[in-house]
Design a protein around this motif. Structure first.
Motif, mmCIF file in Angstrom:
data_model
loop_
_atom_site.group_PDB
_atom_site.id
_atom_site.type_symbol
_atom_site.label_atom_id
_atom_site.label_comp_id
_atom_site.label_asym_id
_atom_site.label_seq_id
_atom_site.Cartn_x
_atom_site.Cartn_y
_atom_site.Cartn_z
ATOM 1 N N ALA A 111 3.812 17.811 4.038
ATOM 2 C CA ALA A 111 4.307 18.663 2.958
ATOM 3 C C ALA A 111 5.798 18.917 3.107
ATOM 4 C CB ALA A 111 3.547 19.990 2.943
ATOM 5 N N ALA A 112 6.283 18.891 4.337
ATOM 6 C CA ALA A 112 7.697 19.152 4.585
ATOM 7 C C ALA A 112 8.520 17.877 4.748
ATOM 8 C CB ALA A 112 7.852 20.016 5.836
ATOM 9 N N THR A 113 7.859 16.746 5.051
ATOM 10 C CA THR A 113 8.619 15.550 5.425
ATOM 11 C C THR A 113 8.469 14.359 4.493
ATOM 12 O OG1 THR A 113 6.835 14.736 6.853
ATOM 13 C CG2 THR A 113 8.458 16.221 7.854
ATOM 14 N N ASP A 115 8.477 11.687 1.558
ATOM 15 C CA ASP A 115 9.304 11.342 0.409
ATOM 16 C C ASP A 115 8.455 11.468 -0.852
ATOM 17 O OD1 ASP A 115 10.879 10.225 -1.539
ATOM 18 O OD2 ASP A 115 11.115 8.275 -0.538
ATOM 19 N N PRO A 116 8.881 12.257 -1.838
ATOM 20 C CA PRO A 116 8.093 12.399 -3.072
ATOM 21 C C PRO A 116 7.771 11.064 -3.724
ATOM 22 C CG PRO A 116 9.812 14.061 -2.997
ATOM 23 C CD PRO A 116 10.070 13.135 -1.838
ATOM 24 N N LEU A 200 0.935 18.403 -1.910
ATOM 25 C CA LEU A 200 1.995 17.795 -1.100
ATOM 26 C C LEU A 200 3.315 17.771 -1.862
ATOM 27 C CD1 LEU A 200 -0.033 14.862 0.494
ATOM 28 C CD2 LEU A 200 1.201 16.625 1.782
ATOM 29 N N ARG A 203 5.088 20.929 -1.923
ATOM 30 C CA ARG A 203 5.536 21.356 -0.587
ATOM 31 C C ARG A 203 4.772 22.596 -0.123
ATOM 32 N NH1 ARG A 203 7.768 16.748 1.077
ATOM 33 N NH2 ARG A 203 9.714 16.190 0.022
ATOM 34 N N ASP A 204 3.503 22.684 -0.520
ATOM 35 C CA ASP A 204 2.667 23.835 -0.174
ATOM 36 C C ASP A 204 1.783 23.465 1.015
ATOM 37 O OD1 ASP A 204 0.895 25.968 -0.014
ATOM 38 O OD2 ASP A 204 0.730 26.187 -2.186
ATOM 39 N N GLU A 205 2.297 23.710 2.215
ATOM 40 C CA GLU A 205 1.594 23.293 3.426
ATOM 41 C C GLU A 205 0.232 23.962 3.564
ATOM 42 O OE1 GLU A 205 2.160 23.435 8.286
ATOM 43 O OE2 GLU A 205 3.934 23.391 6.984
#
Length: 226
Positions: A111-113, A115-116, A200, A203-205
């Protein structure tokens, strides 16, 4: 190969990007049929019989089944064919536990790393899973599901981790897939892949962790003795 044995389903990409051989494509489809529960534990299958079932020649089936023997998924039965090995509930519990230890934190970390664009590239595969569920094509469902999850884990950049999960999934049995498809409930499990991509990309872990935990719980519900 697909659930009806009338064509060629999507093959699982191999590490290194090389095109899989015909033997490897056959082996992937046989694994998917085995995982989906279409090949039953204790049953003996001949190479010619499987070849006719999947619409291919007997030689690559025989070669592919020998690969599955090496993996412990089937045993040879002299002059008859191959017997699918059984997996106990205890083993399935262990597989689920190990998968949860690996996949939940690894996927949550993406979620933090991730690539969209790389995540969006997995959306067509997620839709393949949904389409296969709607069609009741269990082999195509398992093949697409495997490509989705391994593709997602590959974004973490740890090839050994991907291989471990690949092996765990190969050893699993989803005996409940047929019943779930017949009850019209397979689509809900399939939709979780799109839900996971949405979390993802947002960015919602915590949401990713929740979806993955729920998804693996559903999978274990299918890993039951026949």
């Amino acid at each position: 190969m697909n659930g009806t044995g009338t064509g060629a389903g999507p093959a699982l990409p191999l590490l290194g990007g090389r095109k899989p051989s015909h033997r490897e494509r056959v082996a992937d489809a046989l694994r998917a049929a085995l995982i989906a529960g279409e090949l039953r534990p204790g049953e003996v299958y001949s190479a010619p019989g499987l070849a006719a079932r999947f619409g291919v020649s007997a030689t690559p089936v025989r070669e592919a089944m020998l690969d599955l023997v090496k993996e412990g998924l089937v045993d040879t039965v002299p002059n008859k064919g191959f017997r699918v090995t059984a997996v106990s509930d205890e083993q399935l519990d262990e597989y689920t536990h190990v998968r949860s230890l690996i996949e939940v934190p690894t996927t949550a970390g993406l979620a933090a790393t991730a690539d969209p664009a790389a995540l969006e590239a997995l959306r067509p595969v997620a839709r393949e899973i949904v389409d296969a569920a709607a069609a009741g094509d269990l082999v195509a469902y398992v093949e697409a599901d495997l490509r989705f999850h391994l593709g997602l884990l590959a974004l973490a950049g740890n090839g050994h981790l991907v291989q471990v999960v690949r092996d765990l999934r190969r050893r699993s049995r989803l005996y409940g897939l047929t019943a779930l498809a017949e009850q019209g409930r397979l689509g809900a499990s399939a939709e979780e892949h799109l839900e996971l991509l949405g979390a993802l990309l947002a960015r919602d872990e915590s949401a990713v962790r929740a979806v993955m935990t729920r998804h693996l719980g559903h999978v274990r519900g299918l890993w039951a003795a026949p």
